[in-house]
Design an enzyme around this catalytic site. Structure first.
Site, PDB file in Angstrom:
ATOM      1  N   SER A   1       0.594   5.991  -2.820  1.00 19.67           N
ATOM      2  CA  SER A   1      -0.245   6.685  -1.845  1.00 19.67           C
ATOM      3  C   SER A   1      -1.676   6.780  -2.316  1.00 19.67           C
ATOM      4  O   SER A   1      -1.935   7.018  -3.494  1.00 19.67           O
ATOM      5  CB  SER A   1       0.291   8.096  -1.597  1.00 19.67           C
ATOM      6  OG  SER A   1      -0.619   8.809  -0.786  1.00 19.67           O
ATOM      7  N   ASN A   2      -2.601   6.591  -1.393  1.00 24.83           N
ATOM      8  CA  ASN A   2      -4.011   6.795  -1.712  1.00 24.83           C
ATOM      9  C   ASN A   2      -4.378   8.273  -1.700  1.00 24.83           C
ATOM     10  O   ASN A   2      -5.477   8.634  -2.115  1.00 24.83           O
ATOM     11  CB  ASN A   2      -4.901   6.052  -0.695  1.00 24.83           C
ATOM     12  CG  ASN A   2      -5.259   4.662  -1.183  1.00 24.83           C
ATOM     13  OD1 ASN A   2      -4.881   4.260  -2.280  1.00 24.83           O
ATOM     14  ND2 ASN A   2      -5.999   3.929  -0.366  1.00 24.83           N
ATOM     15  N   ASN A   3      -3.491   9.115  -1.233  1.00 29.10           N
ATOM     16  CA  ASN A   3      -3.760  10.550  -1.214  1.00 29.10           C
ATOM     17  C   ASN A   3      -3.902  11.037  -2.665  1.00 29.10           C
ATOM     18  O   ASN A   3      -2.977  10.914  -3.457  1.00 29.10           O
ATOM     19  CB  ASN A   3      -2.604  11.277  -0.519  1.00 29.10           C
ATOM     20  CG  ASN A   3      -2.879  12.755  -0.340  1.00 29.10           C
ATOM     21  OD1 ASN A   3      -3.498  13.396  -1.175  1.00 29.10           O
ATOM     22  ND2 ASN A   3      -2.425  13.291   0.771  1.00 29.10           N
TER      23      ASN A   3
ATOM     24  N   ASP B   1      13.273  -8.025  -4.032  1.00 25.00           N
ATOM     25  CA  ASP B   1      14.020  -7.107  -4.910  1.00 25.00           C
ATOM     26  C   ASP B   1      13.366  -5.736  -4.987  1.00 25.00           C
ATOM     27  O   ASP B   1      13.996  -4.748  -5.351  1.00 25.00           O
ATOM     28  CB  ASP B   1      14.075  -7.669  -6.348  1.00 25.00           C
ATOM     29  CG  ASP B   1      14.826  -8.986  -6.399  1.00 25.00           C
ATOM     30  OD1 ASP B   1      15.662  -9.223  -5.492  1.00 25.00           O
ATOM     31  OD2 ASP B   1      14.562  -9.784  -7.327  1.00 25.00           O
TER      32      ASP B   1
ATOM     33  N   LYS C   1      -5.470   1.711  -3.376  1.00 25.19           N
ATOM     34  CA  LYS C   1      -5.318   0.550  -2.499  1.00 25.19           C
ATOM     35  C   LYS C   1      -6.643   0.300  -1.788  1.00 25.19           C
ATOM     36  O   LYS C   1      -7.313   1.257  -1.434  1.00 25.19           O
ATOM     37  CB  LYS C   1      -4.258   0.841  -1.436  1.00 25.19           C
ATOM     38  CG  LYS C   1      -2.866   1.048  -1.954  1.00 25.19           C
ATOM     39  CD  LYS C   1      -1.929   1.450  -0.794  1.00 25.19           C
ATOM     40  CE  LYS C   1      -2.251   2.823  -0.257  1.00 25.19           C
ATOM     41  NZ  LYS C   1      -1.497   3.194   0.933  1.00 25.19           N
TER      42      LYS C   1
ATOM     43  N   ASP D   1       1.030   0.996   6.800  1.00 22.15           N
ATOM     44  CA  ASP D   1       0.622   1.122   8.205  1.00 22.15           C
ATOM     45  C   ASP D   1      -0.839   0.754   8.441  1.00 22.15           C
ATOM     46  O   ASP D   1      -1.310   0.869   9.572  1.00 22.15           O
ATOM     47  CB  ASP D   1       0.900   2.552   8.710  1.00 22.15           C
ATOM     48  CG  ASP D   1      -0.051   3.561   8.092  1.00 22.15           C
ATOM     49  OD1 ASP D   1      -0.238   3.513   6.851  1.00 22.15           O
ATOM     50  OD2 ASP D   1      -0.606   4.383   8.827  1.00 22.15           O
TER      51      ASP D   1
END
Lengths: 298, 298
Positions: A57-59, A19, A220, A245
């Site tokens: 995002s880890n950015n 979901d 992450k 990725d």
């Protein structure tokens, strides 16, 4: 055993199973500044199927507003409350878990995204984009930079303006055991312009090695980041799939946070052969050549 | 079992046992810019007893001339050929062990001492004190900085002007497996102004973590440095004693290089209690409160 999605019925079964889809951004939705083919169509397919979408995002250089603009620039629909860059999860951590007292400040070794998110949750900060710290150390600095009880945490992220002066300040603040040591993410490299450069984890390493301290990592693949996401968007982890990725961050993150599934796309860092290596750190539940294939073939 | 030198006959026995005394400088001869009491007298006693004296330092920011001036400023006699800072041992390594081809350059992440010593042995270099690299990365850099076959080695030392731009350059050069990765020394901290700041080993860590490569370390405690010293000053290692203030660099160096003895002074980093800790990395043969005590009590 990882399943490669190739046939229409495999796509359908995969989509029906979840979901909620959480997406890493760079290497999945785009690569550097280049859009990846078919991604827009896949995202529209998910929206029209009523799936919940979350961007992760880890950015740490961008705030949620910055990210929303970047996502929209790729013609992908996104709302502010769907976006979780590590600058945001870090701010949430400082405010809600660390519960930093109001008279304390965060010293930032990082960029504007962290400042914006700390501002929003009402946490005072110093360092960061302060242009006066982008200079050489002088002997006056070496005589005066010492532990400072007003600094309650050193928060490190990606900093493309890092200087020895900033390292000296952070090093001294971290001599105080009551000063927390936080890291937005441990990515060793920063993918950009078709190649890689040193990433946030690498930038922070002088402090890890010189202080001998281990930072709390708020991106992450650590569950701290999923806690921040679930605090904002309530969902059943078992009905959620993380799409990324990188095996050692994205896919590991799905496992560490107990999500129902993980999908690796081959448009970024990790290659198909790595899934089958004997020492593969972690294996995705599913993988696919490119996120765009979902719309093309489903 | 470490012997603490306290009585006159212990001092005499210690002095009689060795012909050569190698000294670490900071924390032993002086502390920051402050002289340590009695050191001048001890050095004169050794000279008048016909002992050979060698000065060794992991500090890579200074050339041998710089060091001679610094030693002389503390009224200690020193000749150029007695001085071995890691900038010098690194230059010797590049020239004699690496045998860098004449058309290749060394990219320096470090300061002027390394440049001076590479100049002297006739090795070309770039980076280092180049003021044009003390600026922010721009998108043109990210598009153009790539592996460069003209760079035969990246040599890292202490760099108080380190920038993300320099890290990006070094990171890309190190993508070429033929580009050597060298480190003047792995000291995690840099003692100065009565405290510590991040040291050469810490400064280099973003490259270690981002490239996954292990540098060749050319300073204490590694035997590469003693090889450089012995290539310059021929002596019997068994009749030599290393005098230093750090267990894990100085005293380990005496062991790694097969010297006849080691003396720890308690005027620097390592404390007496550390010698007796269960997990002490290495134990000196002798230790003493302060180097000056040798002249005062012998």
């Amino acid at each position: 055993m990882a399943i490669k999605l190739e046939k229409p019925d495999q796509y359908k079964e995969f989509l029906d199973k979840f979901d909620v889809f959480l997406f890493d951004c760079d290497g999945v939705l785009w690569s550097g500044n280049e859009p990846l083919p078919g991604v827009k169509d896949t995202m529209e397919l998910l929206r029209s199927s009523g799936k919940q979408i979350i961007f992760v995002s880890n950015n740490s250089t961008k705030s949620r507003e910055d990210y929303m603009k970047k996502i929209n620039a790729h013609e992908i629909e996104a709302k502010l409350e769907e976006i979780y860059p590590s600058a945001y999860s870090s701010a949430i951590y400082v405010k809600k878990v660390l519960k930093l007292p109001e008279d304390k400040k965060v010293f930032i070794l990082g960029e504007g995204g962290i400042e914006s998110e700390l501002d929003r949750v009402g946490v005072k900060h110093t360092g960061g984009t302060d242009a006066s710290l982008r200079r050489a150390v002088n002997s006056d600095d070496l005589n005066t930079i010492r532990p400072d009880p007003s600094i309650g945490a050193v928060l490190c992220g990606m900093d493309r303006h890092v200087t020895y002066l900033k390292y000296c300040m952070a090093y001294q603040y971290l001599q105080d055991p009551n000063c927390a040591f936080l890291l937005t993410n441990q990515d060793s490299t920063f993918p950009t312009n078709g190649t890689f450069f040193p990433g946030s984890g690498s930038i922070s390493y002088p402090l890890i090695f010189s202080t001998g301290r281990t930072p709390k990592i708020l991106g992450k693949p650590y569950d701290e980041m999923m806690e921040a996401i679930v605090a904002g968007v309530n969902f059943d982890r078992k009905k959620a799939c993380f799409v990324g990725d990188r095996l050692n961050t994205d896919i590991q993150f799905a496992k560490n946070s107990g999500l129902g599934g993980s999908l690796l796309v081959l448009t970024g860092v990790s290659q198909e052969s790595e899934i089958y290596e004997k020492d593969a750190p972690v294996v995705p539940d599913y993988y696919i050549n490119s996120l765009g294939d979902l719309a093309k073939k489903a």
